[in-house]
Scaffold this motif. Structure first.
Motif: not given
Ligand SMILES: CC(C)(COP(=O)(O)OP(=O)(O)OC[C@H]1O[C@@H](n2cnc3c(N)ncnc32)[C@H](O)[C@@H]1OP(=O)(O)O)[C@@H](O)C(=O)NCCC(=O)NCCS
Length: 323
Positions: A118-138
């Motif tokens: 019922x809840x989902x998460x991930x850990x990523x690089x805080x400074x990377x716009x690429x990672x923000x954009x990629x995961x926000x799509x999901x």
């Protein structure tokens, strides 16, 4: 499994099989090593490893991306009952920005739906716009920072009283110990269950799980990896997951838990302990500092839902790593 059409390179997404493991392990290292600018990217993680151990823990939770018969990426999902996360997600560097990660993520979300987390998460690089954009799509949004703490130790440390290890338990008692662990995590977040981690450590001999008791009641536990070939690497005791039963004794029990982790590390000749704390868990964060742990690298947790969902709250004593 079919892969959706994408503007980039169309790859085949399928379950990762045992024969893929050497290539998957290599891609995990070179992808991170390249992203981090290491002179020898394949040296990322040293003699720590996770592709094999995670695959053996649950082969159905790992996806492969193949192109022209060759592995070009993979993603590892983890099922902790009501909570699910994925990572490491990696793509061979020469294929970056061609939509391969997105083709892996669609079917990864199908796995979570099948598991019913019922809840989902991930850990990523805080400074990377690429990672923000990629995961926000999901559906994932950046939430709190996650701090990687370390503590160096020397000499033997005696385990506090009423603590012992899963490896010391009788086989006949193990089911009830797993139930007790599930009760502790469930009291923090309903349905949270890390028994796969405890099993993986016991079955694959990756370390041990320390158990902290109040008489016959489990107060806290920590699943720890130690040594080469585990997620820790040589000389390291890595806390994969730890939780304390909520309540007015949680703070004291957390200190007992830290001591028993230190005793385990000392007994395994691991002079360094590493453990991650989500900064929303403020009491745990402060307690780590007060107990001699030093904050190091930090990343960001991205999660589904809103600020009230999940288990990142100020009074939650959980140490975990969603990598
Ligand atoms: C992160 C990683 C898995 C992404 O894989 P990938 O196959 O390159 O990703 P995709 O091409 O599917 O998606 C990337 C998206 O980010 C976008 N993007 C790339 N750089 C960007 C930037 N600087 N700012 C914003 N968006 C960016 C791309 O355009 C693409 O979106 P689009 O398809 O809408 O154009 C890969 O780069 C990798 O292995 N990195 C090293 C390991 C790592 O960091 N893993 C993830 C840890 S959480």
């Amino acid at each position: 499994m079919n892969s959706p059409a994408h503007h980039g390179l169309e790859v085949t997404i399928r379950p990762l099989v045992e024969g893929d493991l050497p290539a998957a392990d290599r891609i995990v290292r070179v992808a991170f090593g390249t992203f981090l600018g290491m002179p020898d990217p394949s040296g990322f993680m040293g003699d720590a490893a996770l592709a094999r151990t995670r695959w053996f823990a649950d082969p159905s939770a790992v996806l492969a991306a193949a192109y022209a018969g060759k592995l070009v990426g993979s993603n590892f999902a983890t099922n902790w009952g009501s909570f699910g996360f994925f990572g490491p997600l990696t793509v061979e560097p020469e294929y970056w920005n061609r939509g391969i990660a997105q083709q892996l993520l669609g079917p990864t979300m199908d796995i979570f739906r099948r598991w019913g987390n019922r809840h989902l998460g991930l850990y990523t690089f805080a400074h990377s716009p690429k990672h923000m954009v990629l995961y926000q799509k999901f559906g994932f949004w950046p939430r709190d920072l996650v701090c990687n703490f370390t503590k160096g130790m020397d000499g033997a440390i005696e385990a506090p009283r009423d603590t012992w290890r899963f490896s010391e338990s009788k086989l006949a008692d193990r089911e009830s110990i797993l139930d007790a662990c599930r009760e502790v995590t469930g009291a923090v977040f309903e349905g949270l269950d890390v028994q796969r981690e405890i099993h993986a450590v016991a079955d694959q001999q990756l370390g041990d799980t320390v158990l902290v008791w109040d008489a016959s009641r489990l107060a806290a536990f920590a699943v720890c990896h130690t040594g080469a070939g585990s997620e820790a690497g040589s000389g390291v005791c890595y806390v994969k997951f730890a939780a304390v039963r909520p309540g007015n004794r949680a703070g004291q029990d957390f200190v007992r838990l830290l001591r028993s982790i230190e005793a385990l590390a000392a007994s395994r000749n691991a002079p360094k302990i590493t453990a991650d704390v989500n900064c929303a868990r403020r009491e745990a964060f402060r307690a780590m500092l007060a107990n001699g742990f030093r904050p190091g690298m930090q990343g960001v947790a991205m999660e589904t839902g809103d600020a009230r969902s999940g288990y990142n709250r100020s009074d939650v004593y959980i140490l975990d790593d969603w990598r």
